[in-house]
Design a protein around this motif. Sequence first.
Motif, PDB file in Angstrom:
ATOM      1  N   LEU B  14       0.822  -1.209   0.000  1.00 28.71           N
ATOM      2  CA  LEU B  14       0.000   0.000   0.000  1.00 28.71           C
ATOM      3  C   LEU B  14       0.859   1.264   0.000  1.00 28.71           C
ATOM      4  N   CYS B  15       2.022   1.192   0.630  1.00 27.75           N
ATOM      5  CA  CYS B  15       2.916   2.356   0.658  1.00 27.75           C
ATOM      6  C   CYS B  15       3.598   2.583  -0.681  1.00 27.75           C
ATOM      7  N   GLY B  16       3.524   1.595  -1.547  1.00 32.80           N
ATOM      8  CA  GLY B  16       4.123   1.778  -2.872  1.00 32.80           C
ATOM      9  C   GLY B  16       5.642   1.749  -2.868  1.00 32.80           C
ATOM     10  N   LEU B  17       6.217   0.868  -2.064  1.00 34.85           N
ATOM     11  CA  LEU B  17       7.678   0.748  -2.053  1.00 34.85           C
ATOM     12  C   LEU B  17       8.195   0.433  -3.453  1.00 34.85           C
ATOM     13  N   LYS B  18       9.285   1.071  -3.799  1.00 29.79           N
ATOM     14  CA  LYS B  18       9.924   0.818  -5.101  1.00 29.79           C
ATOM     15  C   LYS B  18      11.425   0.646  -4.904  1.00 29.79           C
ATOM     16  N   ASP B  19      12.062  -0.086  -5.803  1.00 29.56           N
ATOM     17  CA  ASP B  19      13.525  -0.207  -5.780  1.00 29.56           C
ATOM     18  C   ASP B  19      14.148   1.182  -5.715  1.00 29.56           C
ATOM     19  N   GLY B  20      15.184   1.297  -4.921  1.00 31.67           N
ATOM     20  CA  GLY B  20      15.899   2.575  -4.858  1.00 31.67           C
ATOM     21  C   GLY B  20      15.410   3.527  -3.790  1.00 31.67           C
ATOM     22  N   MET B  21      14.322   3.168  -3.127  1.00 28.24           N
ATOM     23  CA  MET B  21      13.779   4.082  -2.115  1.00 28.24           C
ATOM     24  C   MET B  21      14.588   4.044  -0.814  1.00 28.24           C
ATOM     25  N   ARG B  22      14.337   5.060   0.018  1.00 25.02           N
ATOM     26  CA  ARG B  22      14.955   5.133   1.344  1.00 25.02           C
ATOM     27  C   ARG B  22      13.892   4.806   2.400  1.00 25.02           C
ATOM     28  N   ILE B  23      14.177   3.805   3.221  1.00 26.19           N
ATOM     29  CA  ILE B  23      13.258   3.424   4.301  1.00 26.19           C
ATOM     30  C   ILE B  23      13.968   3.619   5.636  1.00 26.19           C
ATOM     31  N   SER B 113      15.203  18.614   6.704  1.00 32.32           N
ATOM     32  CA  SER B 113      15.586  19.550   5.645  1.00 32.32           C
ATOM     33  C   SER B 113      15.503  18.921   4.263  1.00 32.32           C
ATOM     34  N   GLY B 114      15.233  17.619   4.211  1.00 30.76           N
ATOM     35  CA  GLY B 114      15.094  16.969   2.912  1.00 30.76           C
ATOM     36  C   GLY B 114      16.411  16.481   2.325  1.00 30.76           C
ATOM     37  N   ILE B 115      17.493  16.538   3.088  1.00 32.77           N
ATOM     38  CA  ILE B 115      18.770  16.002   2.595  1.00 32.77           C
ATOM     39  C   ILE B 115      18.695  14.477   2.525  1.00 32.77           C
ATOM     40  N   THR B 116      18.002  13.881   3.483  1.00 37.86           N
ATOM     41  CA  THR B 116      17.770  12.429   3.446  1.00 37.86           C
ATOM     42  C   THR B 116      16.261  12.162   3.551  1.00 37.86           C
ATOM     43  N   PRO B 117      15.527  12.472   2.486  1.00 35.03           N
ATOM     44  CA  PRO B 117      14.067  12.303   2.556  1.00 35.03           C
ATOM     45  C   PRO B 117      13.691  10.828   2.708  1.00 35.03           C
ATOM     46  N   ILE B 118      12.812  10.555   3.647  1.00 29.23           N
ATOM     47  CA  ILE B 118      12.401   9.169   3.914  1.00 29.23           C
ATOM     48  C   ILE B 118      11.155   8.850   3.077  1.00 29.23           C
ATOM     49  N   ASP B 119      11.231   7.772   2.327  1.00 29.12           N
ATOM     50  CA  ASP B 119      10.044   7.349   1.578  1.00 29.12           C
ATOM     51  C   ASP B 119       9.055   6.627   2.480  1.00 29.12           C
ATOM     52  N   ILE B 120       9.539   5.659   3.216  1.00 34.00           N
ATOM     53  CA  ILE B 120       8.650   4.942   4.151  1.00 34.00           C
ATOM     54  C   ILE B 120       9.372   4.787   5.490  1.00 34.00           C
ATOM     55  N   ALA B 121       8.719   5.240   6.561  1.00 35.99           N
ATOM     56  CA  ALA B 121       9.248   5.021   7.909  1.00 35.99           C
ATOM     57  C   ALA B 121       8.497   3.847   8.519  1.00 35.99           C
ATOM     58  N   PHE B 122       9.249   2.877   8.991  1.00 40.62           N
ATOM     59  CA  PHE B 122       8.673   1.748   9.717  1.00 40.62           C
ATOM     60  C   PHE B 122       8.958   1.974  11.195  1.00 40.62           C
ATOM     61  N   ILE B 123       7.888   2.210  11.943  1.00 34.56           N
ATOM     62  CA  ILE B 123       8.082   2.611  13.336  1.00 34.56           C
ATOM     63  C   ILE B 123       7.565   1.538  14.282  1.00 34.56           C
ATOM     64  N   ALA B 153       8.510  10.016  11.595  1.00 33.98           N
ATOM     65  CA  ALA B 153       7.045  10.073  11.512  1.00 33.98           C
ATOM     66  C   ALA B 153       6.585  11.386  10.886  1.00 33.98           C
ATOM     67  N   MET B 154       7.214  12.467  11.287  1.00 36.84           N
ATOM     68  CA  MET B 154       6.730  13.782  10.879  1.00 36.84           C
ATOM     69  C   MET B 154       7.125  14.142   9.452  1.00 36.84           C
ATOM     70  N   ASN B 155       8.082  13.423   8.880  1.00 40.02           N
ATOM     71  CA  ASN B 155       8.592  13.837   7.575  1.00 40.02           C
ATOM     72  C   ASN B 155       8.546  12.773   6.491  1.00 40.02           C
ATOM     73  N   ALA B 156       8.378  11.516   6.854  1.00 41.64           N
ATOM     74  CA  ALA B 156       8.370  10.472   5.825  1.00 41.64           C
ATOM     75  C   ALA B 156       7.131  10.605   4.949  1.00 41.64           C
ATOM     76  N   LYS B 157       7.262  10.205   3.693  1.00 46.94           N
ATOM     77  CA  LYS B 157       6.089  10.256   2.807  1.00 46.94           C
ATOM     78  C   LYS B 157       5.023   9.288   3.297  1.00 46.94           C
ATOM     79  N   LYS B 158       5.446   8.104   3.681  1.00 47.58           N
ATOM     80  CA  LYS B 158       4.515   7.114   4.233  1.00 47.58           C
ATOM     81  C   LYS B 158       5.043   6.624   5.571  1.00 47.58           C
ATOM     82  N   VAL B 159       4.118   6.388   6.484  1.00 44.92           N
ATOM     83  CA  VAL B 159       4.501   5.958   7.833  1.00 44.92           C
ATOM     84  C   VAL B 159       3.692   4.715   8.219  1.00 44.92           C
ATOM     85  N   VAL B 160       4.417   3.678   8.590  1.00 43.37           N
ATOM     86  CA  VAL B 160       3.789   2.432   9.026  1.00 43.37           C
ATOM     87  C   VAL B 160       4.144   2.204  10.494  1.00 43.37           C
ATOM     88  N   ILE B 161       3.113   2.055  11.316  1.00 42.31           N
ATOM     89  CA  ILE B 161       3.333   1.704  12.718  1.00 42.31           C
ATOM     90  C   ILE B 161       3.228   0.194  12.849  1.00 42.31           C
TER      91      ILE B 161
END
Lengths: 468, 468
Positions: B14-23, B113-123, B153-161
């Motif tokens: 559902l989060c749409g993970l793709k190759d190359g993303m940052r988690i 600041s977006g230097i290391t933008p998180i695509d999906i945070a797994f919390i 949590a506050m900055n990732a595009k998608k957040v999974v608890i």
Amino acid sequence: MSKLVKSLREAIQLCGLKDGMRISFHHHLRNGDHVLNMVMEEVSDMGYRDLTVNASSVFDIHAPLVGHIKNKVVTGLEVNYMGGAVGREISSGIMEKPVDFRSHGGRPSHIESGITPIDIAFIAAPSSDNMGNCSGKYGKSACGSLGYAFADAMNAKKVVIITDNLVDYPLDDFSISETYVDYVVCVDKIGDPTGIVSGTTKITRDPVGLMMASYATKVIQHSGLLKDGFSFQTGAGGASLAVAKYLKEIMLKENIKGSFGMGGITGYLVDMLEEGCFQSLMDVQCFDLRAVKSIRENPRHREVTASHYASPTAKSAIVDSLDAVILGATQIDTDFNVNVHTDSNGYIMGGSGGHSDTAAGAKLTMIVAPLTRARLSIVVDKVLCVSTPGNTVDVLVTQRGIAVNPLRKDLEQRLKDAGLPVTDIHDLKKLAEGITGVPKKITLGNRAVANVIYRDGKIIDTIKNTLK
Amino acid sequence: MSKLVKSLREAIQLCGLKDGMRISFHHHLRNGDHVLNMVMEEVSDMGYRDLTVNASSVFDIHAPLVGHIKNKVVTGLEVNYMGGAVGREISSGIMEKPVDFRSHGGRPSHIESGITPIDIAFIAAPSSDNMGNCSGKYGKSACGSLGYAFADAMNAKKVVIITDNLVDYPLDDFSISETYVDYVVCVDKIGDPTGIVSGTTKITRDPVGLMMASYATKVIQHSGLLKDGFSFQTGAGGASLAVAKYLKEIMLKENIKGSFGMGGITGYLVDMLEEGCFQSLMDVQCFDLRAVKSIRENPRHREVTASHYASPTAKSAIVDSLDAVILGATQIDTDFNVNVHTDSNGYIMGGSGGHSDTAAGAKLTMIVAPLTRARLSIVVDKVLCVSTPGNTVDVLVTQRGIAVNPLRKDLEQRLKDAGLPVTDIHDLKKLAEGITGVPKKITLGNRAVANVIYRDGKIIDTIKNTLK
């Protein structure tokens, strides 16, 4: 290192205020707030012009804004609510640019998304340390929750905390943290406690109010929602408080364990928390002294941000999980559209606040209002201003009958089965007009004095100038 | 409406993970964390490749990461700390791209600041409701503070608890609010409690450790900082804890009322809070069971975000108001540069964590370390890796003497006046080498296996591969 500066003027200078900027305020000090006036007087003295004031709400104490508007110090105004003192002037057309009305959820959403970027947020804080960790729970001007101020603090380019109670670092029970704060100013007095919170508001003794409250309680009782896990928001008006009292009695008698009470919090909801009707209170704003004491002392009584309360663009908000909400109206039309922005003559004297947010979220949105007010029917063919669209309103409760939105046939049947006086909204209108006569048509001007921006970001209605 | 999904796999889809993303992941479950491994196994099974893992820390329990790196599931790694199990493999050169090491303050700064933008945070969350209001304070896997997870949590595009303790809505004592959360997954077990928090760590009984602790305590005592308002951070090692104990005794005897204890919190700091040495604890991470119980029950023990703790780009952080910090070292050179990333042979087995952040902020930064370790001098001509620059380090305490940074002549004089065994850092080196002999030069390879990114965002050092 300290962020304390000697004066408000110094903070304004250090923040680099410029003509044309947008500055923001929160309204937790309500009709006791000195901070908005203090800042506006200072920026006016300093010769600034063409500012946009984004204030979560404007109360009658903020009447000096009228002068600043007339002098062009303020040329833009963005609020969620506006009391009659400023509202009447806005309606008469003193401002060139229309006021933008948003909702309590829409405002933080637009601040966060950059639609209304804040240049400088001036945050009244009843307690702060010298680095800007601040809280509304402590101090002589305590107001409880600072829920509406978070979006400002977290997103404004510059943030100034204005306090009258400087405490040792760190203020550990901070609401807003130092990470967002540029400067701290300590002043003698940020507000007048008697205007910030009221004492315990009395439940209505008016038989009409009690009748409405009794019907409203029965609607909830027979809606299918009043069971374990029930959640509820109500207002601070006399009839709304009576509903809280009646509901409490039923919940205690039937041993119903609700989940949460929400919204602007009063002592009546605190009672329900303490007596076990709710597991918790989610508090974006405290209405009275008992609520302030409770949020300070009871860990089950939690401060929440305006975004958490009601933002339409948050990944979810508490309104999305709300069962029942009781709301008011100055007018409701036969399509169930509700006006809370203007009086029946078209003068601005209110605003959505959380009205349209909770209506959109709640499973049961109930408008509770007397059938007539000031010799005018509350039910009209077409509201002068659509604050909350009819498709988010489920039921109108008056002392003379209950009208259910045709979209909610299920609910209508439940209420009829329970023997409640369910009637058609057109019949309520006829009934009212039988008493008051058919109202004469209100003629308004052609100038837009305010836009009502719905929580989806679209202009849902435009308020026209009144004619003298 | 509910954000609960049936499986981790469904959430990932559902989060749409793709190759190359940052988690991203947080490390509050420490060496008991199952979540990073669980997620990585799932994404590996699902066939993803070329992911960047941004984890606040990697412990030995995360050794399966090595396989994912070798299989190119993971091709980028960003951490603040790395235990030896993964560290040894990284040092040997299994990864093409160098690991990026940041600090506990630098990481949230770069996420925000977006230097290391998180695509999906797994919390990993020891408790959560179905909308994602979650907390680390409750549940069988309770870890206390979730401080490091807020930026994610506050900055990732998608957040999974990911939780193993689903509670009724709303979890009122939430740390991270539902406003940031996309999906909630309930699993059997997010971690192993014995690895998440330790029991009460014992103070060292080793005479060398006790001697260091005694000197360290005296340095604080004579620094001029130990007075009302004193603030303090220390680690969880045996000697650090002994300093806390000695300090407590002095503060109680002399009736000194400190302001706050900070950092990773242990039961010893909880003791100091409860006995009145501090007004509050500001807690970004709980180290033991007493700390977890205290943060849950004591309103003076507050969870703070990693940004509030230490971000260099926040408008201020608590480290900026810190008086004294006690830190460790694997090496310190005669310019007071400190290595906490590698051992004396150049193998990665640590990381800055909050080391360089607190050193930059504190008025007194003290390195406490034995003069020799594993038959090698702790003092060297040049550290194998600069984790914390020497100009932010004030004093080195060993069991055989105290060396003060020449930049702090004021402090040196104070300590001399107090009769403490102040000596030159070069003399400490000679003393150590008189015992251990002059170490043979370590030869490392030419490949960069890791960059150490200082809190200002610049690469302060590069770690080279080890040679077998």
